[in-house]
Motif scaffolding. Structure first.
Motif, short mmCIF file in Angstrom:
data_model
loop_
_atom_site.label_atom_id
_atom_site.label_comp_id
_atom_site.label_asym_id
_atom_site.label_seq_id
_atom_site.Cartn_x
_atom_site.Cartn_y
_atom_site.Cartn_z
N LEU A 1 -25.26 0.92 19.43
CA LEU A 1 -24.32 1.07 20.53
C LEU A 1 -24.55 0.01 21.60
O LEU A 1 -23.60 -0.59 22.11
CB LEU A 1 -24.47 2.47 21.14
CG LEU A 1 -23.46 2.83 22.23
CD1 LEU A 1 -22.06 3.01 21.63
CD2 LEU A 1 -23.87 4.10 22.95
N ALA B 1 -21.94 -2.93 22.88
CA ALA B 1 -21.59 -3.16 24.28
C ALA B 1 -21.76 -4.64 24.65
O ALA B 1 -20.90 -5.22 25.32
CB ALA B 1 -22.45 -2.28 25.19
N PHE C 1 -19.07 0.62 30.93
CA PHE C 1 -18.63 1.37 29.76
C PHE C 1 -18.87 2.86 29.95
O PHE C 1 -19.84 3.28 30.59
CB PHE C 1 -19.42 0.95 28.51
CG PHE C 1 -19.23 -0.47 28.08
CD1 PHE C 1 -18.22 -0.83 27.20
CD2 PHE C 1 -20.09 -1.47 28.54
CE1 PHE C 1 -18.06 -2.14 26.78
CE2 PHE C 1 -19.95 -2.78 28.13
CZ PHE C 1 -18.92 -3.12 27.25
N VAL D 1 -19.82 6.07 27.57
CA VAL D 1 -20.27 6.52 26.26
C VAL D 1 -19.88 7.99 26.17
O VAL D 1 -20.39 8.83 26.91
CB VAL D 1 -21.79 6.36 26.07
CG1 VAL D 1 -22.20 6.85 24.68
CG2 VAL D 1 -22.22 4.92 26.29
N ARG E 1 -18.31 7.49 21.04
CA ARG E 1 -17.42 6.35 21.20
C ARG E 1 -17.75 5.58 22.48
O ARG E 1 -18.18 6.15 23.47
CB ARG E 1 -15.96 6.81 21.24
CG ARG E 1 -15.38 7.18 19.88
CD ARG E 1 -13.91 7.52 20.02
NE ARG E 1 -13.70 8.72 20.82
CZ ARG E 1 -12.62 8.97 21.55
NH1 ARG E 1 -11.65 8.05 21.61
NH2 ARG E 1 -12.51 10.09 22.24
N LEU E 2 -17.49 4.28 22.42
CA LEU E 2 -17.73 3.39 23.56
C LEU E 2 -16.39 2.92 24.09
O LEU E 2 -15.59 2.32 23.37
CB LEU E 2 -18.57 2.19 23.11
CG LEU E 2 -19.02 1.21 24.19
CD1 LEU E 2 -20.10 1.83 25.06
CD2 LEU E 2 -19.53 -0.08 23.55
#
Length: 376
Positions: A228, A232, A253, A255, A260-261
């Motif tokens: 993850l 990013a 961002f 999370v 999901r990002l």
């Protein structure tokens, strides 16, 4: 390349401009700040402080003719002022990229058009848009002004159409976006530098914790899955490329609980969540800003040791008294940064401190202990 002792200019005189000035002057550059405040933190450390409005064409021309290149400290400098400056010297980042970041509607539309996932949203320009917007987005939702919102300002959580109508009035019936409220696991951010040649250098993803809409603590590196964090970084670099960006860019961002990002927002400047780089990285975000502006090769963004950053807000100044800074200064792995602001007000960012340790968990614990000592 622009080499010392050339003069570099910055529009904006707050703490970000101040830390830019420190980095630039350490590298041998002269610094000119344009800011309307006579007591601006950056102006106090600059070689020249032009105390003028950001629309003042005479002051802008003076800056443009005196500086080898100009950058900006915050995204709400008028884009037309940046464009005007390009007659006289390079301006990095460019007005087009800054203009996108100034307006949440443009920002999110741009991100989605380039394939970057964001929270569902819809623009709200007038009262007649509210019912349709609420029907499309649902509840709960977050109403945000399209322009000028930061640190939790200019936004309100809504749970009903009546609540949305009231919030729209509270925000002055200004153009807004209504964004879906999503279940979050955490929030992270990535600061990336991009040079005039397209070279990029991304700092590690950091985990951010907020209080009352204001960043409270950043933890580096973020305690998230390696895959993850890598995604990013890749996304931040790709956004910088899509903007044809030159300078330092922060990408925030969400999370989600399902892993999901999503891109929350972008900031065309160094970022509060990147302040840990002043002590924990081989190159700070402010040195990278100087390097990108001057057309130098970017520095290595290596994280030398895990760190935690804690914001110091005006609430710490009880009855006008300075906090007990000895609690921080007596710790060998803690670094205090104060911004030289004269008036401490609730919610106002007055400084921060960084704590370095052998692990992110240890850095966080030490930082929380130090904050406890300041508030005891």
């Amino acid at each position: 390349m622009i080499l010392p002792p050339s003069t570099l200019g910055i529009l904006g005189g707050g703490q970000l401009g101040r830390m830019f000035a420190v980095a630039a002057r350490t590298m041998g550059y002269r610094v000119m700040v344009l800011d309307p405040g006579p007591d601006s933190p950056a102006g106090a450390l600059a070689d020249i402080h032009l105390c003028a409005d950001y629309h003042d064409r005479a002051a802008l021309e003076r800056m443009g003719r005196a500086c080898a290149a100009v950058t900006t400290e915050f995204e709400n400098v008028p884009a037309e002022s940046l464009e005007f400056l390009t007659q006289f010297c390079p301006v990095r980042p460019g007005a087009a990229a800054v203009a996108i970041a100034q307006d949440r509607r443009r920002e999110k539309a741009f991100l989605q058009s380039k394939g970057f996932a964001t929270a569902p949203f819809i623009a709200v320009e007038k009262h007649a848009d509210l019912a349709v917007a609420f029907q499309c987005v649902g509840a709960p939702a977050l109403l945000k002004t399209a322009r000028m919102g930061y640190d939790g300002k200019g936004q309100a959580k809504v749970n009903s159409l009546a609540g949305l109508e009231a919030a729209f009035e509270q925000l002055g019936a200004a153009t807004c976006i209504l964004e879906a409220w999503l279940p979050l696991q955490t929030e992270i951010s990535v600061v990336v530098a991009r040079g005039v040649d397209g070279q990029t250098a991304a700092f590690p993803a950091v985990e951010n914790r907020h209080a009352n809409g204001i960043l409270d603590i950043s933890i580096a590196p973020a305690q998230v899955a390696e895959e993850l964090a890598g995604k990013a970084l890749e996304t931040a670099v790709a956004i910088a490329a899509a903007l044809d960006y030159c300078g330092v860019l922060a990408v925030e961002f969400f999370v989600l609980d399902d892993g999901r990002l999503l891109v929350n927002e972008i900031a065309p400047r160094p970022h509060n969540s990147g302040h840990y780089t002043l002590n924990a990285c081989l190159t700070s975000q402010f040195e990278q800003q100087v390097r990108a502006l001057a057309g130098l090769p970017l520095g290595a963004p290596d994280l030398l040791r895990p760190a935690a950053m804690v914001n110091l807000l005006g609430e710490l100044w009880r009855e006008g008294q300075e906090p007990p800074w000895g609690a921080v200064l007596s710790q060998p792995r803690a670094k205090l940064h104060l911004y030289g602001k004269g008036e401490a007000r609730p919610g106002r960012k007055m400084g921060h401190f960084n704590v370095l340790a052998d692990s992110a968990d240890a850095a966080l614990k030490a930082a929380l202990d130090l904050r406890g000592a300041l508030t005891a």
